[in-house]
Scaffold this active site. Structure first.
Site, mmCIF file in Angstrom:
data_model
loop_
_atom_site.group_PDB
_atom_site.id
_atom_site.type_symbol
_atom_site.label_atom_id
_atom_site.label_comp_id
_atom_site.label_asym_id
_atom_site.label_seq_id
_atom_site.Cartn_x
_atom_site.Cartn_y
_atom_site.Cartn_z
ATOM 1 N N PRO A 2 0.834 -1.225 0.000
ATOM 2 C CA PRO A 2 0.000 0.000 0.000
ATOM 3 C C PRO A 2 0.860 1.264 0.000
ATOM 4 C CG PRO A 2 -0.666 -1.533 1.741
ATOM 5 C CD PRO A 2 0.624 -2.024 1.188
ATOM 6 N N GLU A 3 0.510 2.218 -0.882
ATOM 7 C CA GLU A 3 1.204 3.498 -0.948
ATOM 8 C C GLU A 3 0.189 4.589 -0.609
ATOM 9 O OE1 GLU A 3 3.448 3.784 -4.628
ATOM 10 O OE2 GLU A 3 3.605 1.609 -4.753
#
Ligand SMILES: [Zn+2]
Length: 288
Positions: A2-3
């Site tokens: 996840p960014e």
């Protein structure tokens, strides 16, 4: 992994659902989640506190609690935050929060690299000052600021974007996509950018992150949003994971190289490789 767009998607879902709720009980199942602090200490620090706000810094999700206390969580590779009605525990559950409306906030994490830390008062600013740079979707990110951050750096542009102390929140996916939008080669030395390159990179970063937010994030592997649903950004990748396919801008074949240990996808034709700035040559040491 996840960014920024994935964490921000979760934040936007959680904010209306859990702001104002009281954490009635906390259960830390995996002691690695709070290490080096003992799980029981974190459980005691959070239980009974009202959630005043749900915020994000870089890839961290923050629960701001009454009493100037903050829980900062990082999803790392495979962490997910799910908001659920009471029911059976999902697989890979590492921690759970029981809220006063009967709902449960669950942290699941197959690879167990996710982390949580409790911070009080000014401790929040100190914690992030050492770890995170400029927020890319804030007005603080300008072409000039990118040029200032990159000045003198020999690291490849890909590594420069992955470094969270420069620009926060960008990881492997959005770095590749931003560099393609900016028509910049991932192996170009960061310090070789001219002002016009920095402006294009800034625009590329913002457009890429906004595409991620619009599509609810990228679900290449484990990522799910707070409702347990997949994002659709992977269907809009311009170059990431598209080795061998035609570049959407010029039709050349997309290539893959490894930079800083990470698979990096780019178009060798339209992503221009920059040369080092001439002043570097002047500093070259003469042979002894
Ligand atoms: Zn191309």
């Amino acid at each position: 992994m996840p960014e920024l767009p994935e964490v921000e998607t979760i934040r936007r879902q959680l904010e209306p659902a859990i702001t104002g709720r009281v954490i009635e009980a906390v259960r830390v199942i995996d002691e690695r989640w709070t290490r080096p602090v003992a799980p029981v200490e974190v459980e005691r620090a959070l239980a009974g506190h009202r959630i005043e706000a749900v915020e994000r810094r870089g890839k961290y999700l923050l629960l701001r609690l009454e009493g100037d206390r903050t829980l900062a969580m990082h999803l790392r590779m495979t962490g997910n935050l799910l908001l659920q009605e009471p029911g059976s525990d999902p697989p890979h559950l590492r921690a759970s929060f029981e809220l006063d409306d009967g709902s449960r906030l669950l942290f699941t994490d197959a690879r167990r690299f996710g982390q949580a830390v409790v911070l009080d008062g000014d401790g929040v600013d100190e914690y992030f000052a050492a770890r995170l740079g400029v927020e890319p979707l804030s007005e603080a990110l300008t072409g000039a600021e990118l040029c200032r951050l990159a000045s003198g750096r020999r690291a490849p542009l890909k590594s420069f974007l992955l470094n969270q102390t420069g620009v926060a929140g960008i990881g492997n996916i959005y770095a590749d996509e931003a560099l393609h939008r900016a028509a910049l080669h991932p192996l170009s030395p960061a310090g070789s950018m001219k002002p016009e390159d920095c402006e294009r990179l800034r625009d590329g970063i913002v457009a890429t992150l906004e595409a991620g937010l619009r599509t609810g994030g990228a679900s290449v592997d484990d990522y799910r949003d707070a409702r347990g649903e997949r994002g659709a950004m992977q269907d809009e990748f311009l170059v990431h994971t598209r080795e061998g396919e035609p570049c959407p801008r010029c039709g050349s074949e997309i290539r893959r190289v490894v930079v800083a240990g990470r698979s990096t996808y780019f178009c060798p034709s339209c992503q221009r490789r920059l040369r080092r700035r001439p002043r570097r040559r002047a500093r070259k040491r003469s042979p002894a």
